[in-house]
Design a protein around this motif. Structure first.
Motif, PDB file in Angstrom:
ATOM      1  N   ARG A 125       6.996   6.859   8.606  1.00 18.15           N
ATOM      2  CA  ARG A 125       5.948   6.701   7.599  1.00 18.15           C
ATOM      3  C   ARG A 125       6.615   6.267   6.297  1.00 18.15           C
ATOM      4  NH1 ARG A 125       2.995   7.205  11.312  1.00 18.15           N
ATOM      5  NH2 ARG A 125       1.149   8.526  11.571  1.00 18.15           N
TER       6      ARG A 125
ATOM      7  N   SER B 299       0.827  -1.204   0.000  1.00 20.77           N
ATOM      8  CA  SER B 299       0.000   0.000   0.000  1.00 20.77           C
ATOM      9  C   SER B 299       0.864   1.258   0.000  1.00 20.77           C
ATOM     10  CB  SER B 299      -0.926  -0.013   1.226  1.00 20.77           C
ATOM     11  OG  SER B 299      -1.613   1.206   1.353  1.00 20.77           O
ATOM     12  N   ASP B 300       1.879   1.278   0.867  1.00 20.52           N
ATOM     13  CA  ASP B 300       2.744   2.455   0.955  1.00 20.52           C
ATOM     14  C   ASP B 300       3.546   2.653  -0.326  1.00 20.52           C
ATOM     15  OD1 ASP B 300       1.870   2.970   3.496  1.00 20.52           O
ATOM     16  OD2 ASP B 300       3.553   2.000   4.497  1.00 20.52           O
ATOM     17  N   ARG B 301       4.044   1.552  -0.886  1.00 17.19           N
ATOM     18  CA  ARG B 301       4.874   1.646  -2.088  1.00 17.19           C
ATOM     19  C   ARG B 301       4.074   2.162  -3.275  1.00 17.19           C
ATOM     20  NH1 ARG B 301      10.024   2.172  -4.055  1.00 17.19           N
ATOM     21  NH2 ARG B 301      10.205   1.195  -6.102  1.00 17.19           N
TER      22      ARG B 301
ATOM     23  N   THR C 201       1.116   3.833  -3.296  1.00 17.51           N
ATOM     24  CA  THR C 201       0.676   5.208  -3.059  1.00 17.51           C
ATOM     25  C   THR C 201       1.838   6.185  -3.181  1.00 17.51           C
ATOM     26  OG1 THR C 201      -1.032   4.400  -1.544  1.00 17.51           O
ATOM     27  CG2 THR C 201      -0.491   6.738  -1.433  1.00 17.51           C
ATOM     28  N   GLY C 202       2.959   5.836  -2.545  1.00 18.29           N
ATOM     29  CA  GLY C 202       4.120   6.720  -2.587  1.00 18.29           C
ATOM     30  C   GLY C 202       4.675   6.889  -3.984  1.00 18.29           C
TER      31      GLY C 202
ATOM     32  N   ARG D 265       5.461   5.460   3.609  1.00 15.77           N
ATOM     33  CA  ARG D 265       4.824   6.059   2.432  1.00 15.77           C
ATOM     34  C   ARG D 265       5.544   7.342   2.012  1.00 15.77           C
ATOM     35  NH1 ARG D 265      -1.551   6.040   2.504  1.00 15.77           N
ATOM     36  NH2 ARG D 265      -0.947   3.851   2.637  1.00 15.77           N
TER      37      ARG D 265
END
Length: 739
Positions: free
Chosen positions: A493, A449-451, A453-454, A495
Motif C-alpha cells: 500500500r 492519489s496515494d502521495r 493522501t499520505g 499510501r
C-alpha cells in the motif's frame, strides 16, 4: 470491483511476510549506521552517511544473492556520482539546471530494463533532488560524496550479510506468498459455482488475478530454482514444483459453468463444488502459513462431506438419465468435475507432504537448464540506445520527466518573489514530481492519489506529535516505526509508505534543524504544487495503452502457437518430457499477464483513450481458455490411460492441432480478416467425423466422449480469438488511422 485483501495485510500473516522482514532489515540497518556514525562524529556527518545508506537500501529487495550484490553496488556507484555532480553544479544555477535535465532524462530511461530498475531510478532521482539544495565548495562536495559512498557501502555489506544468513528464510517467504495468491485464485474459481455471481464477471476477476499470480510464481522461481544445494532447499523446491502441478490441475477444472447452473441450480452439487474449492483454498493457505513459520504442514481439513454429496448427486442424475430425462450433458459435466476436484484434493495433500519430508536432493528436472524459467536481466547500454526514438513510450516518458523537473524548479524559484510570505522548497516540489510521475497515466494517477493522501495524513500526524508529544523519546520511537513502515508498504500500500515517509522526513528535519508547524504547512503546499505539475505533464507526450495493444496481442498469439505445438507433441506422445511444455506455458501466461496489465491500466485512462475494452477482455479470456482446455485434455488422458486407442486419439489430436494452430496463425497474420481462417480449418470442427465409433473403436474407450467434447470446445474458443482480434483491430488500429 472490490479487490481481495493482500495476504500480508492480514494480522495473521503480516509479521511472517518478507515485506515486514524487509522493513525490519531496512530500519535496523539505516538506524544502526546512523547511530554508529554519531558515536564517532557529528550530526551533519551522520546525515550524509545515512542518506547514502538510504539510497542503497531502496535496492534491498528479495533477489538472488549475486543479483542483489550487482544491483546494490550499481546503486552505490551511480548515486555517489550523482550526488557529487549535482553538489558541484549547485552553486551555478544554469549548470544545475542542465544537470537536472540530463539526470532526470537518463534516470527515467533506465525504466527500459524492467521493473527491477525502478528502485534504482527512484534512488537516482531522490539523491539528485536532495543534493540540489547543497551549496558546497568543491572540497566539501567531495567530502559529502565520500561520506555518502561510505554509507552506501556500509548498507551494502550489512544487507548482503543478512541476506546470506537468511537466504533460505527469504525463499520460504516468497514461496508462501505464491501459495497465498494461488489460494486467492481458487477463491475466485469457487464463485463460478455460485449463481449469485455472473460468469463473465468471474472470468474478468480470474484473468486479472492471473497476472498477479504469474508475477508471484516468477518471483518464487527466481529465488528457488537458481540455487538449491541442501536439504532445506530441497523442501522448498519440492513444494514449489507441487504448487505448479496443482496450478495446472486447477486450470483443468474449467468446464461449462452455464450448463451446470442451468441443470443443477437447485441441486446441492453446486454448493458442494463451491465448498470444496473454498476448502482447498484454505488448505493451501495453511501450507503457506506453515512455510512462513518454518514448520511442516499437516492436513486438518476434511473433504468427505462434500465429496459424498457429489457422489450422491451423480447417482441421482444417473437415475434421471436412465429414466429418459435430458440431463445426460449435465451428468457428464458434473462427473468430470467431480473427478477433477478429487485430483486437486489429492494434490493438496501432496503439498502438505512436500512440506514434511527432508529430501536428500532436489528432484526437479535433473540435468535440465533452468534458465528458461528464470528472469533474465541484462543491463546493456544498447538496450537503452535502441529506445532513443520518438515512438518509444520510455523515451517520451523520460522527456516528460525532464520537462516536469524544469517546470518544478522554475515554480520553486519564482514563487517566493511573488509571495514573500511563502518559502517554497524546490527540492520538495521536484521530489513530489519524480515520485508521482510514472511511465503510464494510470500509474501516475494512482501514485498521485496515494502521495497526496499520505502526505496530508503524515503532516497531520507530525503536527500532532510536535504540538502535543514533543519529547525526544516519543519522536525517536515514531521515527523508528516510520523507518520500518516505509519499505514495508511500498508494494503493499504505497499510501502507507507516503504517510511514513512524510512523518520520518518532517521529524528528522525538526531534530536536525528545528522548526515549527509552519514548516509542515509549507511542505504540504509544496506537495500540492508538485502533484499539480506531475498531473499536467502526465498529458504531455503521453503514450496511451491502446497504442501498444496490437504488439501485445501479437506476442500472446505467437506464445500461444508455441504453447500449442509443445502441448500437442506432449498429448500425442511425441515428447515424453514435459519440460518444453512447461517452458511454453510459462511464456504464454507471462504474455497474457502483460496484456491483462495493459488493459487494466487503460481502464484508468480518460474515456477518450480507451479502445475495444470488451473485445480485449474476451481475447484474453479466450486465450486463457485454450490453456485450460489443454490442461483438461492432459488430465483426461491420464485418467483414462488404460486401453487407450492411441492411433485414433492421436489422429483426432492431430486434426485438432491443425485446426487450432490454423486459427491462431490466421489471427496473428491477418487480424482484420476473420474469414481467412476458413480455408485453413474448414471442415474439421467435429473431431469425430473421420473416426469409427463402432464396437471396439474409439467410442468404446471410456475417455472418448470427454476428449471429443473438450477438443470441440478448444477449437470453438480458438475460432473466437479470430473474431475478437478482428474487432480489436477495427476499433484500435483503424480508429487511430482515421483520427
Amino acid at each position: 470491483m472490490a479487490q481481495p485483501l493482500h495476504y500480508a495485510l492480514s494480522t495473521r500473516t503480516f509479521f511472517y511476510s518478507h515485506y515486514f522482514h524487509l522493513g525490519l532489515r531496512f530500519g535496523a540497518g539505516l538506524i544502526g549506521i546512523i547511530l554508529a556514525t554519531l558515536a564517532v562524529s557529528d550530526m551533519t556527518t551522520a546525515l550524509s552517511v545515512g542518506i547514502g545508506a538510504l539510497c542503497t537500501a531502496l535496492m534491498d529487495m528479495p533477489s538472488p544473492l549475486r543479483h542483489k550484490f550487482n544491483e546494490m553496488l550499481a546503486s552505490v556507484l551511480l548515486c555517489s556520482l550523482v550526488t557529487l555532480g549535482v553538489s558541484l553544479c549547485a552553486p551555478y544555477f544554469w549548470l544545475l539546471m542542465a544537470a537536472l535535465v540530463l539526470l532526470s532524462f537518463f534516470a527515467s530511461m533506465m525504466v527500459v530494463y524492467g521493473k527491477k530498475s525502478m528502485p534504482l531510478q527512484l534512488a537516482t532521482l531522490f539523491i539528485m533532488t536532495m543534493s540540489m539544495e547543497h551549496h558546497l565548495t568543491p572540497l566539501q562536495a567531495l567530502s559529502h560524496a565520500g561520506l555518502f559512498t561510505l554509507g552506501g557501502i556500509a548498507y551494502l555489506a550489512y544487507a548482503m550479510a543478512i541476506s546470506w544468513l537468511l537466504r533460505h528464510r527469504i525463499k520460504q517467504q516468497v514461496l508462501a506468498e505464491a501459495l497465498f495468491e494461488l489460494a486467492a485464485y481458487i477463491d475466485i474459481k469457487a464463485d463460478f459455482y455460485d449463481p449469485r455471481f455472473g460468469i463473465t464477471e468471474q472470468f474478468n476477476k480470474l484473468v486479472r488475478h492471473q497476472a498477479l499470480l504469474a508475477d508471484r510464481q516468477q518471483a518464487s522461481r527466481d529465488l528457488i530454482l537458481r540455487a538449491h544445494q541442501n536439504r532445506k532447499d530441497a523442501i522448498v523446491v519440492q513444494i514449489h514444483v507441487t504448487m505448479l502441478d496443482l496450478y495446472e490441475q486447477i486450470l483443468a477444472t474449467h468446464t461449462d459453468y452455464a450448463q451446470l447452473r442451468l441443470h443443477l441450480a437447485e441441486s446441492p452439487a453446486l454448493k458442494a463444488l463451491h465448498d470444496l474449492a473454498y476448502k482447498c483454498a484454505r488448505d493451501i493457505e495453511a501450507v503457506g502459513y506453515a512455510v512462513t513459520r518454518k514448520k511442516a504442514s499437516f492436513q486438518a481439513i476434511s473433504y468427505a462431506p462434500e465429496l459424498a454429496a457429489l457422489d450422491a448427486e451423480v447417482a441421482v442424475l444417473q437415475r434421471r438419465v436412465d429414466a429418459g430425462e435430458p440431463v445426460a450433458e449435465a451428468l457428464a459435466v458434473l462427473r468430470a468435475q467431480r473427478n477433477k476436484v478429487r485430483a486437486i484434493v489429492g494434490m493438496v495433500g501432496e503439498l502438505h507432504v512436500a512440506s514434511q519430508k527432508a529430501y536428500d536432493s532436489t528432484p526437479f528436472w535433473l540435468d535440465q537448464d533452468m534458465q528458461p524459467f528464470l528472469s533474465q536481466q541484462k543491463y546493456e547500454i544498447a538496450v537503452m540506445l535502441s529506445h532513443f526514438r520518438f515512438d518509444s513510450p520510455i523515451f517520451r516518458y523520460s522527456l516528460r520527466v525532464a520537462m516536469a523537473v524544469v517546470c518544478g524548479v522554475a515554480i520553486g524559484t519564482s514563487l517566493p518573489s511573488l509571495f514573500p510570505s511563502y518559502s517554497a522548497h524546490s527540492y520538495w516540489i521536484i521530489l513530489t514530481i519524480v515520485i508521482i510521475l510514472r511511465p503510464s497515466f494510470s500509474m501516475t494517477k494512482q501514485r498521485r492519489s496515494d502521495r497526496i493522501t499520505g502526505t496530508v495524513i503524515g503532516c497531520v500526524v507530525a503536527a500532532v506529535i510536535l504540538l502535543f508529544f514533543n519529547h525526544p523519546a516519543v519522536i525517536l520511537t515514531v521515527l523508528v516505526l516510520a523507518t520500518i513502515a516505509t519499505p514495508t508498504f511500498v508494494v503493499l500500500r504505497y499510501r502507507y509508505t507516503a504517510i511514513a515517509v512524510s512523518i520520518m522526513i518532517l521529524l528528522q528535519m525538526n531534530l536536525a534543524m528545528g522548526g515549527s508547524v509552519g514548516m509542515i504547512t509549507e511542505r504540504l503546499v509544496d506537495t500540492f504544487i508538485g502533484a499539480a505539475v506531475a498531473t499536467l505533464f502526465s498529458f504531455v507526450l503521453a503514450s496511451w495503452e491502446y497504442q501498444s495493444l496490437p504488439k501485445l496481442m501479437d506476442q500472446v498469439l505467437a506464445a500461444n502457437l508455441r504453447y500449442m505445438q509443445a502441448s500437442f507433441e506432449l498429448l500425442q506422445g511425441k515428447e515424453r518430457n514435459d519440460f518444453p511444455y512447461r517452458v511454453q506455458r510459462k511464456g504464454l501466461m507471462d504474455a497474457l499477464a502483460t496484456l491483462s496489465a495493459a488493459l487494466m491500466r487503460m481502464l484508468d485512462e480518460p474515456a477518450s483513450k480507451r479502445r475495444a475494452v470488451e473485445d480485449i477482455n474476451l481475447f484474453i479470456v479466450q486465450n486463457y481458455l485454450l490453456v485450460a482446455h489443454v490442461a483438461a485434455l492432459r488430465a483426461i488422458l491420464r485418467r483414462h490411460v488404460a486401453d487407450i486407442p492411441a492411433d485414433q486419439v492421436n489422429a483426432m489430436l492431430a486434426t485438432s492441432h491443425d485446426h487450432v494452430c490454423g486459427a491462431l496463425s490466421a489471427a496473428l497474420a491477418q487480424p482484420g480478416l476473420p474469414a481467412s481462417c476458413t480455408t485453413v480449418v474448414e471442415g474439421v470442427l467435429d473431431p469425430a467425423a473421420t473416426h469409427s465409433s463402432g464396437a471396439g473403436g474409439p467410442a468404446s474407450w471410456p475417455g472418448f466422449a470427454v476428449v471429443q467434447r473438450r477438443i470441440r470446445l478448444l477449437q470453438a474458443d480458438a475460432e473466437q480469438i479470430i473474431v475478437h482480434r478482428a474487432a480489436i483491430e477495427k476499433n484500435v488500429v483503424r480508429r487511430e488511422t482515421a483520427a
